[in-house]
Scaffold this motif. Structure first.
Motif, PDB file in Angstrom:
ATOM      1  N   LYS A   3       1.013  37.099 -31.249  1.00  0.00           N
ATOM      2  CA  LYS A   3       0.173  36.151 -31.953  1.00  0.00           C
ATOM      3  C   LYS A   3       0.817  35.781 -33.285  1.00  0.00           C
ATOM      4  CE  LYS A   3      -3.204  36.298 -28.934  1.00  0.00           C
ATOM      5  NZ  LYS A   3      -3.617  35.149 -28.130  1.00  0.00           N
ATOM      6  N   MET A   4       0.726  34.533 -33.681  1.00  0.00           N
ATOM      7  CA  MET A   4       1.310  34.105 -34.940  1.00  0.00           C
ATOM      8  C   MET A   4       0.664  32.804 -35.398  1.00  0.00           C
ATOM      9  SD  MET A   4       5.015  32.702 -33.692  1.00  0.00           S
ATOM     10  CE  MET A   4       5.498  32.515 -35.403  1.00  0.00           C
ATOM     11  N   ASN A   5       0.866  32.500 -36.674  1.00  0.00           N
ATOM     12  CA  ASN A   5       0.344  31.251 -37.216  1.00  0.00           C
ATOM     13  C   ASN A   5       1.320  30.113 -36.949  1.00  0.00           C
ATOM     14  OD1 ASN A   5      -1.999  32.417 -38.309  1.00  0.00           O
ATOM     15  ND2 ASN A   5      -0.844  33.162 -40.068  1.00  0.00           N
ATOM     16  N   LEU A   6       0.793  28.952 -36.675  1.00  0.00           N
ATOM     17  CA  LEU A   6       1.639  27.812 -36.354  1.00  0.00           C
ATOM     18  C   LEU A   6       0.872  26.516 -36.570  1.00  0.00           C
ATOM     19  CD1 LEU A   6       4.432  27.037 -35.110  1.00  0.00           C
ATOM     20  CD2 LEU A   6       3.282  26.967 -32.895  1.00  0.00           C
ATOM     21  N   ASP A   7       1.555  25.522 -37.161  1.00  0.00           N
ATOM     22  CA  ASP A   7       0.983  24.179 -37.290  1.00  0.00           C
ATOM     23  C   ASP A   7       1.406  23.372 -36.077  1.00  0.00           C
ATOM     24  OD1 ASP A   7      -0.080  21.901 -39.271  1.00  0.00           O
ATOM     25  OD2 ASP A   7       1.707  21.158 -38.238  1.00  0.00           O
ATOM     26  N   ILE A   8       0.447  22.765 -35.423  1.00  0.00           N
ATOM     27  CA  ILE A   8       0.754  21.877 -34.295  1.00  0.00           C
ATOM     28  C   ILE A   8       0.334  20.468 -34.667  1.00  0.00           C
ATOM     29  CG2 ILE A   8       0.170  21.274 -31.919  1.00  0.00           C
ATOM     30  CD1 ILE A   8       0.087  24.113 -31.184  1.00  0.00           C
ATOM     31  N   LEU A 189       6.059  25.962 -18.608  1.00  0.00           N
ATOM     32  CA  LEU A 189       7.398  25.752 -19.152  1.00  0.00           C
ATOM     33  C   LEU A 189       7.333  25.426 -20.640  1.00  0.00           C
ATOM     34  CD1 LEU A 189       9.115  23.675 -16.298  1.00  0.00           C
ATOM     35  CD2 LEU A 189       9.340  26.128 -16.792  1.00  0.00           C
ATOM     36  N   ALA A 190       6.328  24.642 -21.032  1.00  0.00           N
ATOM     37  CA  ALA A 190       6.163  24.313 -22.454  1.00  0.00           C
ATOM     38  C   ALA A 190       5.879  25.576 -23.260  1.00  0.00           C
ATOM     39  CB  ALA A 190       5.050  23.293 -22.628  1.00  0.00           C
ATOM     40  N   LEU A 191       5.042  26.458 -22.731  1.00  0.00           N
ATOM     41  CA  LEU A 191       4.716  27.694 -23.427  1.00  0.00           C
ATOM     42  C   LEU A 191       5.956  28.565 -23.605  1.00  0.00           C
ATOM     43  CD1 LEU A 191       2.453  29.425 -24.647  1.00  0.00           C
ATOM     44  CD2 LEU A 191       2.083  30.382 -22.356  1.00  0.00           C
ATOM     45  N   MET A 197      11.118  29.201 -29.410  1.00  0.00           N
ATOM     46  CA  MET A 197      11.347  28.569 -30.704  1.00  0.00           C
ATOM     47  C   MET A 197      10.628  29.270 -31.842  1.00  0.00           C
ATOM     48  SD  MET A 197      11.517  24.469 -29.883  1.00  0.00           S
ATOM     49  CE  MET A 197       9.901  24.316 -29.124  1.00  0.00           C
ATOM     50  N   VAL A 198       9.377  29.640 -31.650  1.00  0.00           N
ATOM     51  CA  VAL A 198       8.593  30.136 -32.782  1.00  0.00           C
ATOM     52  C   VAL A 198       8.583  31.653 -32.900  1.00  0.00           C
ATOM     53  CG1 VAL A 198       7.138  28.078 -32.699  1.00  0.00           C
ATOM     54  CG2 VAL A 198       6.370  30.165 -31.563  1.00  0.00           C
ATOM     55  N   ILE A 199       8.874  32.369 -31.834  1.00  0.00           N
ATOM     56  CA  ILE A 199       8.904  33.829 -31.899  1.00  0.00           C
ATOM     57  C   ILE A 199      10.344  34.346 -31.978  1.00  0.00           C
ATOM     58  CG2 ILE A 199       8.366  35.963 -30.676  1.00  0.00           C
ATOM     59  CD1 ILE A 199       5.879  34.614 -29.599  1.00  0.00           C
ATOM     60  N   TYR A 200      11.197  33.833 -31.103  1.00  0.00           N
ATOM     61  CA  TYR A 200      12.575  34.317 -31.057  1.00  0.00           C
ATOM     62  C   TYR A 200      13.542  33.457 -31.873  1.00  0.00           C
ATOM     63  CZ  TYR A 200      10.531  37.030 -27.296  1.00  0.00           C
ATOM     64  OH  TYR A 200       9.711  37.872 -26.566  1.00  0.00           O
ATOM     65  N   LEU A 234      -1.230  26.636 -25.433  1.00  0.00           N
ATOM     66  CA  LEU A 234      -0.701  27.111 -26.711  1.00  0.00           C
ATOM     67  C   LEU A 234      -1.789  27.792 -27.538  1.00  0.00           C
ATOM     68  CD1 LEU A 234       1.614  24.138 -27.770  1.00  0.00           C
ATOM     69  CD2 LEU A 234       2.278  26.295 -26.686  1.00  0.00           C
ATOM     70  N   ARG A 235      -2.966  27.195 -27.576  1.00  0.00           N
ATOM     71  CA  ARG A 235      -4.059  27.776 -28.366  1.00  0.00           C
ATOM     72  C   ARG A 235      -4.532  29.110 -27.761  1.00  0.00           C
ATOM     73  NH1 ARG A 235      -6.172  24.963 -32.503  1.00  0.00           N
ATOM     74  NH2 ARG A 235      -7.974  26.351 -32.475  1.00  0.00           N
ATOM     75  N   LYS A 236      -4.428  29.236 -26.478  1.00  0.00           N
ATOM     76  CA  LYS A 236      -4.813  30.493 -25.831  1.00  0.00           C
ATOM     77  C   LYS A 236      -3.862  31.624 -26.192  1.00  0.00           C
ATOM     78  CE  LYS A 236      -5.564  32.515 -21.233  1.00  0.00           C
ATOM     79  NZ  LYS A 236      -5.532  32.265 -19.773  1.00  0.00           N
ATOM     80  N   ASN A 237      -2.603  31.276 -26.423  1.00  0.00           N
ATOM     81  CA  ASN A 237      -1.579  32.290 -26.614  1.00  0.00           C
ATOM     82  C   ASN A 237      -1.076  32.421 -28.049  1.00  0.00           C
ATOM     83  OD1 ASN A 237      -0.691  33.340 -23.760  1.00  0.00           O
ATOM     84  ND2 ASN A 237      -1.035  31.130 -23.549  1.00  0.00           N
ATOM     85  N   LEU A 238      -1.460  31.509 -28.928  1.00  0.00           N
ATOM     86  CA  LEU A 238      -1.035  31.537 -30.323  1.00  0.00           C
ATOM     87  C   LEU A 238      -2.255  31.450 -31.223  1.00  0.00           C
ATOM     88  CD1 LEU A 238       1.961  29.043 -30.099  1.00  0.00           C
ATOM     89  CD2 LEU A 238       2.108  31.528 -30.182  1.00  0.00           C
ATOM     90  N   THR A 239      -2.185  32.081 -32.391  1.00  0.00           N
ATOM     91  CA  THR A 239      -3.267  32.044 -33.350  1.00  0.00           C
ATOM     92  C   THR A 239      -2.930  31.051 -34.448  1.00  0.00           C
ATOM     93  OG1 THR A 239      -3.773  34.364 -32.957  1.00  0.00           O
ATOM     94  CG2 THR A 239      -4.616  33.409 -34.991  1.00  0.00           C
TER      95      THR A 239
END
Length: 240
Positions: A3-8, A189-191, A197-200, A234-239
């Motif tokens: 889980k991580m913070n992210l602007d979409i 695939l998008a996930l 990109m955002v974790i690794y 994305l919202r299900k898997n990211l905070t």
């Protein structure tokens, strides 16, 4: 997934019928302001929707080319293009101030976004325009681009953007839309693409190479046929 913070962010106000569906799932939006599509009525409607859901609004100027939806490079002088961009952004800014939901950022659209990333004269014109007339706005721009370099040199605020639904080449450019694998429509695939990109902190390019990346905001195109499903995933898997 961690889980991580992210602007979409999402490109909206482009004449589709899914703005109200997508707006609650994002943190910032890029609103068409007359170059590739959009008019005063669509800007008002989209800005009001953004205000309702507390989404940060941005101007999304383009080559003045509604016929090709701003996705082709057109023959236009830098002087005329600067005037068009100024008019597009100014129109958006004035409307945003009128409804008390002021412009947060500027993000170029389509072919202009890609061209300004690699052509110094174009990047110079864009960054100088923003510095001289819209210096309070953040510029959303591609990492490792000439546009980013010139913006930072001028002291502009920038947010580095990557795309959840587009494949990349090893030079950090987007795979051209003419390529059959340019656009990612499968939510799984998008996930996986976003996780890299955002974790690794890497992009897995179309040919399988891993290139390092640091990003501040993640874009999903409003006209992606599975935009809603991708955002839900994305919202299900990211905070946020």
């Amino acid at each position: 997934m961690e889980k991580m913070n992210l602007d979409i962010n999402c490109d909206l106000g482009e004449g589709l019928d899914n703005d109200a569906l997508l707006m609650p799932l994002i943190q910032s939006c890029n609103i068409a302001c007359g170059g590739h599509t959009g008019d005063e009525d669509s800007m008002v409607a989209t800005l009001l929707l953004a205000k309702q859901f507390k989404v940060k609004p941005g101007a999304h100027p383009s080559y003045p080319d509604r016929e090709n939806f701003g996705r082709k490079v057109i023959d236009i002088s830098l002087k005329d293009l600067r005037e068009s961009l100024s008019q597009q952004i100014r129109s958006f800014l004035n409307i945003s101030l009128c409804i008390h939901h002021p412009m947060h950022h500027i993000k170029l659209h389509g072919a202009l976004y890609n061209e300004a990333a690699k052509h110094p004269e174009l990047a110079e014109m864009v960054t100088e325009l923003i510095k001289s007339s819209f210096s309070n706005a953040i510029l959303y721009c591609p990492p490792h681009s000439i546009l980013e370099k010139m913006a930072r040199e001028k002291g502009l605020a920038v947010m580095l953007e990557v795309f959840a639904d587009r494949n990349y080449l090893q030079d950090y450019s987007l795979v051209p839309r003419s390529h059959p694998q340019a656009i990612i429509t499968d939510p799984n695939l998008a996930l996986a693409h976003v996780e890299n990109m955002v974790i690794y902190k890497r992009i897995i390019t179309l040919d399988g190479a891993a290139i390092p990346i640091q990003a501040d905001t993640l874009c999903i195109h409003g006209d992606n046929p599975n935009a809603f499903e991708i955002l839900k995933s994305l919202r299900k898997n990211l905070t946020f």
